[in-house]
Scaffold this motif. Structure first.
Motif, PDB file in Angstrom:
ATOM      1  N   VAL A  23       0.869  -1.176   0.000  1.00 23.69           N
ATOM      2  CA  VAL A  23       0.000   0.000   0.000  1.00 23.69           C
ATOM      3  C   VAL A  23       0.905   1.224   0.000  1.00 23.69           C
ATOM      4  O   VAL A  23       1.833   1.312   0.807  1.00 23.69           O
ATOM      5  CB  VAL A  23      -0.921   0.025   1.241  1.00 23.69           C
ATOM      6  CG1 VAL A  23      -1.881   1.205   1.179  1.00 23.69           C
ATOM      7  CG2 VAL A  23      -1.701  -1.278   1.350  1.00 23.69           C
TER       8      VAL A  23
ATOM      9  N   VAL B 162      -1.744  -1.372  -4.008  1.00 27.79           N
ATOM     10  CA  VAL B 162      -2.875  -0.447  -4.141  1.00 27.79           C
ATOM     11  C   VAL B 162      -2.391   0.936  -3.751  1.00 27.79           C
ATOM     12  O   VAL B 162      -1.524   1.093  -2.897  1.00 27.79           O
ATOM     13  CB  VAL B 162      -4.089  -0.853  -3.270  1.00 27.79           C
ATOM     14  CG1 VAL B 162      -4.714  -2.132  -3.789  1.00 27.79           C
ATOM     15  CG2 VAL B 162      -3.694  -1.004  -1.808  1.00 27.79           C
TER      16      VAL B 162
ATOM     17  N   VAL C  68      -7.297   4.378  -1.210  1.00 27.35           N
ATOM     18  CA  VAL C  68      -7.618   3.090  -1.814  1.00 27.35           C
ATOM     19  C   VAL C  68      -8.996   3.133  -2.476  1.00 27.35           C
ATOM     20  O   VAL C  68      -9.981   3.528  -1.854  1.00 27.35           O
ATOM     21  CB  VAL C  68      -7.585   1.977  -0.749  1.00 27.35           C
ATOM     22  CG1 VAL C  68      -7.974   0.641  -1.364  1.00 27.35           C
ATOM     23  CG2 VAL C  68      -6.196   1.894  -0.128  1.00 27.35           C
TER      24      VAL C  68
ATOM     25  N   LEU D 114      -8.893  -2.331  -5.106  1.00 29.85           N
ATOM     26  CA  LEU D 114      -8.713  -3.261  -3.996  1.00 29.85           C
ATOM     27  C   LEU D 114      -9.310  -4.622  -4.342  1.00 29.85           C
ATOM     28  O   LEU D 114      -8.712  -5.661  -4.047  1.00 29.85           O
ATOM     29  CB  LEU D 114      -9.365  -2.696  -2.737  1.00 29.85           C
ATOM     30  CG  LEU D 114      -9.268  -3.576  -1.482  1.00 29.85           C
ATOM     31  CD1 LEU D 114      -7.807  -3.798  -1.094  1.00 29.85           C
ATOM     32  CD2 LEU D 114     -10.020  -2.932  -0.317  1.00 29.85           C
TER      33      LEU D 114
END
Length: 272
Positions: free
Chosen positions: A82, A101, A105, A110
């Motif tokens: 992330v 991601v 997000v 996702l």
């Protein structure tokens, strides 16, 4: 069902990820962590199937967590990185099985990442997992995938120990990538580091001097004081002052004090 751990130093980001993950009946969040050390402990103790791992965290970032996990020689969970990098900067990091991601997000992105992990989790071919891990780390570190696979087969750390080419600095919701080669010198200001770059800018980083020193190549940087690190390429002169103390004069005109305990290290720079 896959057991999941969410790791992010930003409370709002963690909360947002938890809300979105609740939409996936195949996933069960068993822990959330706000920093690298807590994440490392939780992953070792709970053995999750999947970890959503923030790349940029102070102290121990996502890459350092992955490196420490390998040192423990435990079975790696699936990793979804992330990051707050913008899309263009992160294009070079695209991977297949292990995914990423971007913050904030998005639900569709996702879902694509989760679907990908579920697909690979259902496969019985462990080599596929290794291949995808190698591809991910290769994109993120610049190392070669075949070298990473060799280290996996030998149960060695997959993340090499090379020093980063840039340092990520968070400030007011933004992340600035500062090339290490552009750093002239660093000094401490309380709990913060002031990173002075070649273009005359000063970037503030919340990290200890010891932590920052461990991330800088000792062939390129030298600790000259308990609160100062200098790029050896910027050193112009070593001067002895009238009181017997020493200081460095940098190519930009900056004078940096050299403490007695670090004087020998500095003199080694001039011996090459």
């Amino acid at each position: 069902m896959l057991n999941v751990i969410v790791v992010d130093d930003e409370p709002l980001a963690r909360r947002g990820m938890l809300v979105r993950l609740a939409a996936f009946p195949e996933l069960k969040v068993i822990a959330e962590c706000a920093n690298g050390p807590d994440a490392l402990k939780a992953i070792i103790e709970l053995s999750p199937d999947l970890v959503f791992l923030d790349v940029e965290m102070p102290g121990m970032d996502g890459f350092a967590v992955l490196k420490q996990l390998q040192a423990q020689e435990i079975k790696l969970p699936y990793i979804v990185f992330v990051t707050a990098y913008d899309q263009y900067a992160f294009n070079a990091f695209e991977v297949n099985a292990l995914d990423y991601v971007l913050k904030p997000v998005e639900a569709d992105r996702l879902k694509a990442a989760v679907d990908k992990v579920i697909t690979y989790h259902g496969a019985s071919d462990n080599q596929k997992h290794k291949d995808q891990l190698a591809a991910a780390v290769a994109r993120l570190t610049g190392d070669q995938a075949n070298h990473i696979l060799e280290r996996l087969d030998k149960a060695e750390p997959v993340v090499n120990s090379r020093f980063p080419e840039a340092i990520s600095i968070k400030d007011s919701g933004e992340i600035t990538r500062v090339p290490v080669a552009e750093i002239d010198w660093v000094d401490a200001a309380g709990d913060y580091m002031c990173i002075h770059t070649r273009d005359g800018q000063t970037h503030i980083l919340r990290r200890t001097m010891k932590e920052l020193e461990s991330e800088l190549d000792p062939r390129q940087f030298v600790r000259v004081h308990r609160s100062a690190i200098v790029n050896v390429q910027t050193i112009a002169k070593l001067q002895m002052l009238s009181n017997g103390e020493h200081q460095l004069l940098l190519t930009n005109g900056q004078a940096v004090k050299v403490s007695r305990s670090y004087k020998d290290r500095v003199k080694q720079v001039f011996s090459h």
